[in-house]
Design an enzyme around this catalytic site. Structure first.
Site, short mmCIF file in Angstrom:
data_model
loop_
_atom_site.label_atom_id
_atom_site.label_comp_id
_atom_site.label_asym_id
_atom_site.label_seq_id
_atom_site.Cartn_x
_atom_site.Cartn_y
_atom_site.Cartn_z
N HIS A 112 0.82 -1.21 0.00
CA HIS A 112 0.00 0.00 0.00
C HIS A 112 0.86 1.27 0.00
O HIS A 112 0.35 2.36 -0.27
CB HIS A 112 -0.98 0.00 1.19
CG HIS A 112 -0.34 0.24 2.52
ND1 HIS A 112 0.00 -0.78 3.38
CD2 HIS A 112 0.02 1.39 3.15
CE1 HIS A 112 0.53 -0.27 4.48
NE2 HIS A 112 0.56 1.04 4.37
N ASP A 155 0.19 -7.75 1.39
CA ASP A 155 0.64 -6.36 1.53
C ASP A 155 2.17 -6.26 1.61
O ASP A 155 2.71 -5.56 2.47
CB ASP A 155 0.00 -5.73 2.76
CG ASP A 155 0.03 -4.20 2.70
OD1 ASP A 155 0.31 -3.66 1.61
OD2 ASP A 155 -0.20 -3.55 3.73
N SER A 166 4.73 2.77 7.93
CA SER A 166 4.36 1.60 7.13
C SER A 166 5.54 1.15 6.28
O SER A 166 6.17 1.95 5.59
CB SER A 166 3.16 1.92 6.24
OG SER A 166 2.01 2.15 7.01
#
Length: 434
Positions: A168, A198, A277
Site C-alpha cells: 500500500h 501487503d 508503514s
C-alpha cells in the site's frame, strides 16, 4: 579557574581588612551592645543608619543608635565580603564567571539505554525512506507533473539493492524514489508485489558500499511481553525510534487491497504512525521480526495497537518475488458473495457468485448464481467445506487455500439446492497482476 598571584594577594589583603573591620565594629564602639534577639536570623541583613537630629547645644555629639546584631550576622558578613572579593578578582582577571562556576558532569546511561542507543545506531543505515510519485496534469497550463501522493518506510534486504516495503506504500505510483540513510536518493523499480499479504519488493541501483542489509530473524518463537523496536519515517520526518512490547500474537487483519486475511500478525503497543508503514520491527537483538503495516485507530491517531506482518511470512514472499517477480499462490477461481448476504439466507458457507469456465472451479463444474428467464434469482453452489475442513465465511476459505500449493487437488463440498455434493478441484496459480 586560574587565579594569579596578584589576585591571591588581593584576596588575602581583603580578607584581612574585612576581619579587622569586623573586629573594630565589635570592640571600639561603646554604644553597641551585643545581645541575642528573640528573632535570630542567619542571613546577611542590611542596616540603614540615620544620624539623629541635632540638638541646640554648644557641642555637637554623634551618638549611634542602639544596634542589635546577632552573632551569626558576623559570619554572614564575612561570607558576603568574601563573595565580593572573589567577584572583583574574576573581573580584573578576565575570567568568564559562567565557565568558572559551571561544572559539567559526564552523561551516564543505564545499560538498557545504551543497548537501545546502540540498536538504533546500528540498524538506521538499513532503513530507507520511500516517496510515491503520481503523474498529474495541471488544469491551467496542461503541463504534466509528478506530484508526491504518499510516503513510507522500507529496509534494505540484500546487497543487490532490493528494498522491502508494504504494497500500500507503492500502490498507484507512476514513479518511486528511495532515500538512503545518508540522504542520497535513487529511482526505484518495482520487482514484484503481493497484494494479498501487503508486501512489495523494489530495486535501486545504488553502490554496494551504501547498502547495509538488515539482519533477518524469526517470528515463530516470539513471546507476548518481549521488547520490540520500530524504526521508520513517520510524518516524513527523519529516522525515528519507538519502543514497546509484543501485546499479542497470531492476530488476523485484512489486506487493504484485496481484503484477503493476513494471518499470524504481530500486535504491538509500539507507536506506529503514518509513514512507519513498511518499516522494520526489531527484537532486542536488532533482528527483523516483522514489517509494520497497520494500526487500529478509530480516531486516526496511534492508539497503542499496531500490527506487523511476521518475518516468517515475509521471507517466503520476498524470495518468490526476487526470483520470479510474482507469488504463485493457489486459487479456486471464483467470486463469492459478502458474508452478510449469506447470513441473511440463513445458511453457513461461501456463496459462489461467479465461476468462470476458464478457472479451476468452472472446469470442475461449480455453478454460479444467475437469473432465470423470469428474472428470478437462482443461487449458485454454497461451499461448506474443503478437504473436510468446515467453511463458514470467506476468511475460512482463504486460510485453507494458504496451506495448499499450486497443483493440489482438493475436495470441495457444496450445498446445491437441497442436497450436498463433493466436487474435486485442481488448484491453479493466481493470474498475473498488472
Amino acid at each position: 579557574m586560574a587565579i594569579t598571584s596578584s589576585s591571591s594577594s588581593l584576596i588575602s589583603t581583603f580578607f584581612f581588612n574585612s576581619s579587622s573591620f569586623t573586629r573594630s565594629i565589635i570592640t571600639k564602639p561603646k554604644s553597641i551592645h551585643l545581645q541575642k534577639p528573640s528573632h535570630l536570623i542567619s542571613h546577611p541583613t542590611l542596616f540603614l543608619l540615620h544620624p539623629p537630629p541635632k540638638t541646640p547645644s554648644t557641642k555637637t555629639t554623634l551618638s549611634l543608635p542602639k544596634l542589635t546584631i546577632p552573632k551569626t550576622c558576623f559570619d554572614s558578613l564575612f561570607i558576603l565580603c568574601t563573595s565580593i572579593a572573589l567577584s572583583f578578582t574574576l573581573f580584573i582577571s578576565n575570567v568568564d564567571s559562567a565557565s568558572a562556576f559551571v561544572v559539567t558532569s559526564p552523561r551516564k546511561l543505564q545499560s538498557d539505554e545504551l543497548a537501545t542507543v546502540r540498536l538504533f545506531q546500528e540498524n538506521t543505515p538499513s532503513v530507507v525512506y520511500i516517496t510515491n510519485l503520481a503523474v498529474k496534469q495541471d488544469v491551467f497550463t496542461l503541463d504534466v507533473l509528478e506530484v508526491p501522493q504518499g510516503s513510507g518506510s522500507g529496509f534494505v534486504w540484500d546487497k543487490d539493492g532490493h528494498i522491502v516495503t508494504n504494497y500500500h506504500v507503492i500502490r498507484g505510483a507512476s514513479d518511486l524514489r528511495v532515500t538512503l540513510a545518508d540522504q542520497s536518493t535513487y529511482d526505484a523499480k518495482v520487482v514484484g508485489f503481493d497484494q494479498d499479504k501487503d508486501v512489495a519488493v523494489l530495486r535501486v541501483d545504488a553502490p554496494k558500499e551504501k547498502l547495509r542489509p538488515i539482519p533477518v530473524g524469526v517470528s515463530a518463537d516470539l513471546l507476548v511481553g518481549q521488547k520490540v523496536f520500530a524504526i521508520g519515517n513517520p510524518f516524513g520526518l527523519d529516522h525515528t525510534l519507538t519502543t514497546g512490547v509484543i501485546s499479542g500474537l497470531r492476530r488476523e487483519i485484512s489486506s487493504a487491497a484485496t481484503g484477503r486475511p493476513i494471518q499470524d500478525v504481530i500486535q504491538t503497543d509500539a507507536a506506529i504512525n503514518p509513514g512507519n508503514s513498511g518499516g522494520p520491527l526489531l527484537d532486542s537483538s536488532g533482528n527483523l521480526i516483522g514489517i509494520n503495516t497497520a494500526i487500529y485507530s478509530p480516531s486516526g491517531a496511534s492508539s497503542g495497537v499496531g500490527f506487523s506482518i511476521p518475518v516468517d511470512t515475509v521471507n517466503g514472499i520476498v524470495d518468490q518475488l526476487v526470483k520470479f517477480g510474482k507469488v504463485t499462490r493457489p486459487i479456486l477461481g471464483i467470486k463469492f458473495a459478502p458474508d452478510q448476504s449469506v447470513e441473511q439466507l440463513g445458511v453457513s458457507g461461501v456463496l459462489v457468485l461467479d465461476a468462470p469456465a476458464t478457472g479451476p472451479a468452472g472446469k470442475a463444474g461449480l455453478q454460479s448464481t444467475k437469473r432465470d428467464a423470469y428474472g428470478r434469482l437462482i443461487l449458485g453452489d454454497i461451499i461448506t467445506s474443503v478437504n473436510g475442513t468446515k467453511v463458514t465465511n470467506g476468511s475460512d476459505l482463504y486460510r485453507i487455500l494458504d496451506q495448499c500449493e499450486v497443483g493440489d487437488k482438493v475436495i470441495v463440498e457444496v450445498l446445491r439446492g437441497d442436497h450436498k455434493e463433493k466436487i474435486p478441484v485442481t488448484l491453479e496459480p493466481k493470474a498475473d497482476e498488472s
